[in-house]
Motif scaffolding. Structure first.
Motif, PDB file in Angstrom:
ATOM      1  N   SER A  83       7.524   2.877  -6.661  1.00 40.14           N
ATOM      2  CA  SER A  83       7.933   1.584  -6.666  1.00 40.14           C
ATOM      3  C   SER A  83       9.651   1.668  -6.494  1.00 40.14           C
ATOM      4  N   LYS A  84      10.260   0.701  -5.913  1.00 37.96           N
ATOM      5  CA  LYS A  84      11.736   0.443  -5.912  1.00 37.96           C
ATOM      6  C   LYS A  84      11.999  -0.856  -6.270  1.00 37.96           C
ATOM      7  N   THR A  85      13.249  -0.971  -6.762  1.00 37.73           N
ATOM      8  CA  THR A  85      13.958  -2.266  -6.920  1.00 37.73           C
ATOM      9  C   THR A  85      15.030  -2.330  -6.205  1.00 37.73           C
ATOM     10  N   VAL A 124       9.645  -3.870  -5.493  1.00 40.18           N
ATOM     11  CA  VAL A 124       8.823  -3.540  -4.443  1.00 40.18           C
ATOM     12  C   VAL A 124       7.689  -2.427  -5.001  1.00 40.18           C
ATOM     13  N   ASN A 125       6.581  -2.887  -5.747  1.00 40.87           N
ATOM     14  CA  ASN A 125       5.569  -1.950  -6.440  1.00 40.87           C
ATOM     15  C   ASN A 125       4.957  -1.339  -5.380  1.00 40.87           C
ATOM     16  N   VAL A 126       4.513  -0.211  -5.312  1.00 39.27           N
ATOM     17  CA  VAL A 126       3.610   0.647  -4.617  1.00 39.27           C
ATOM     18  C   VAL A 126       2.377   1.122  -5.167  1.00 39.27           C
ATOM     19  N   ALA A 146       0.765  -1.236  -0.111  1.00 36.79           N
ATOM     20  CA  ALA A 146      -0.159  -0.010  -0.129  1.00 36.79           C
ATOM     21  C   ALA A 146       0.787   1.337  -0.192  1.00 36.79           C
ATOM     22  N   TYR A 147       0.246   2.352  -0.534  1.00 35.39           N
ATOM     23  CA  TYR A 147       1.092   3.574  -0.429  1.00 35.39           C
ATOM     24  C   TYR A 147       1.439   4.052   0.785  1.00 35.39           C
ATOM     25  N   ASN A 203       8.668   3.974   5.084  1.00 33.69           N
ATOM     26  CA  ASN A 203       7.367   3.897   3.979  1.00 33.69           C
ATOM     27  C   ASN A 203       7.864   4.617   2.692  1.00 33.69           C
ATOM     28  N   LEU A 204       7.111   3.855   1.717  1.00 30.32           N
ATOM     29  CA  LEU A 204       7.508   4.120   0.419  1.00 30.32           C
ATOM     30  C   LEU A 204       6.365   4.769  -0.533  1.00 30.32           C
TER      31      LEU A 204
END
Length: 266
Positions: free
Chosen positions: A57-59, A77-79, A18-19, A53-54
């Motif tokens: 999205s990050k790799t 990790v997709n947000v 989740a966002y 908290n993101l």
């Protein structure tokens, strides 16, 4: 030879959170003298840490070195999209509230609102529907296949057998006579397949043929890294080794990887 393995929330990924929430990144290695996780900068041959908290999205990539060489592994990790602000107007009827299955790609615009029971109006100047024909050999259960259609993301639930799947693209207003790029796969161990076609009909056929399973490492090919990943996941009783989506990881999944060994995506 060193090995490297990185997970997000215990999964090889990609995962979606989740966002403005956090995920836990954990990593292990063998025969390595030093390891670094980028872009966070964490170090150590094994460990775990919170992403914090993101909001995008990050790799995360684990890079290890040792006497026998080097190894690396990545996890995505997709947000999900942020929630609407309080008091905002909800989407109109028929609108899509589902996040795009492909990070950073907008979802297909919703089709025009239609009156329940009324016939669907076909615009003769645009592509109204895509009639996608595909099959996934050895698939036993059902899986959601990401589609990239002219720059928009969509998700298609696919079941065993060769079938036609109709996708409503009226909201995108793709004009007839133009080139349209369509991509399928890239998730649930599926190799990516790409098609470019010239649109000719309001109900445009798209023949993908077979999509291939077995890409556990998500690098668009089936090779020794996927066999190693399967064996590791199988020993750990990780459901990610369930290649054919029948709910269990077993010798059938191993046979599928061997059958598709050497195949590459587009």
């Amino acid at each position: 030879m060193p090995t490297a393995d990185i997970k997000a929330n215990g999964s090889n990924g990609p995962i979606t959170i989740a966002y403005n929430t956090a995920a836990t990144i954990s990593w292990t290695s063998t025969n390595a003298s030093s390891c670094t996780v980028s872009p966070a900068g964490w170090t150590g041959t094994s460990g775990s840490a919170s992403t914090g908290n993101l909001t995008s999205s990050k790799t995360y990539t684990l890079s290890c070195t040792g006497a026998g060489g080097s190894a690396s592994d990545s996890v995505v990790v997709n947000v999900s999209s942020p929630p609407p602000p309080p008091g905002s107007t909800p989407p109109p009827p028929g609108g899509s509230t589902t996040p795009s299955p492909i990070a950073g790609v907008p979802t297909l615009p919703p089709p025009p609102i239609s009156i329940p029971g009324a016939p669907v109006k076909i615009d003769p100047n645009i592509v109204n529907f895509l009639k996608i024909n595909l099959s996934i050999p050895y698939l036993t259960g059902s899986i959601k296949v990401p589609l990239l259609i002219g720059g928009f993301g969509q998700e298609l639930e696919v079941t065993p057998g060769t079938k036609d799947y109709e996708v409503d693209v009226r909201g995108a207003k793709f004009k007839l006579g133009t080139q349209l790029k369509i991509q399928a796969g890239g998730a649930h161990t599926l190799l990516t397949k790409k098609i470019t076609l010239k649109t000719k009909a309001p109900k445009q056929p798209v023949n993908f043929g077979d999509l291939w399973l077995g890409d556990l490492k998500v690098d668009n090919q089936v090779n020794f890294q996927d066999t190693e990943k399967f064996l590791t996941s199988f020993i750990e009783k990780n459901i990610e080794a369930d290649v054919n989506a029948d709910g269990i990881a077993n010798s059938l999944d191993w046979a599928i990887i061997l059958a598709n060994f050497g195949k590459r995506g587009d």
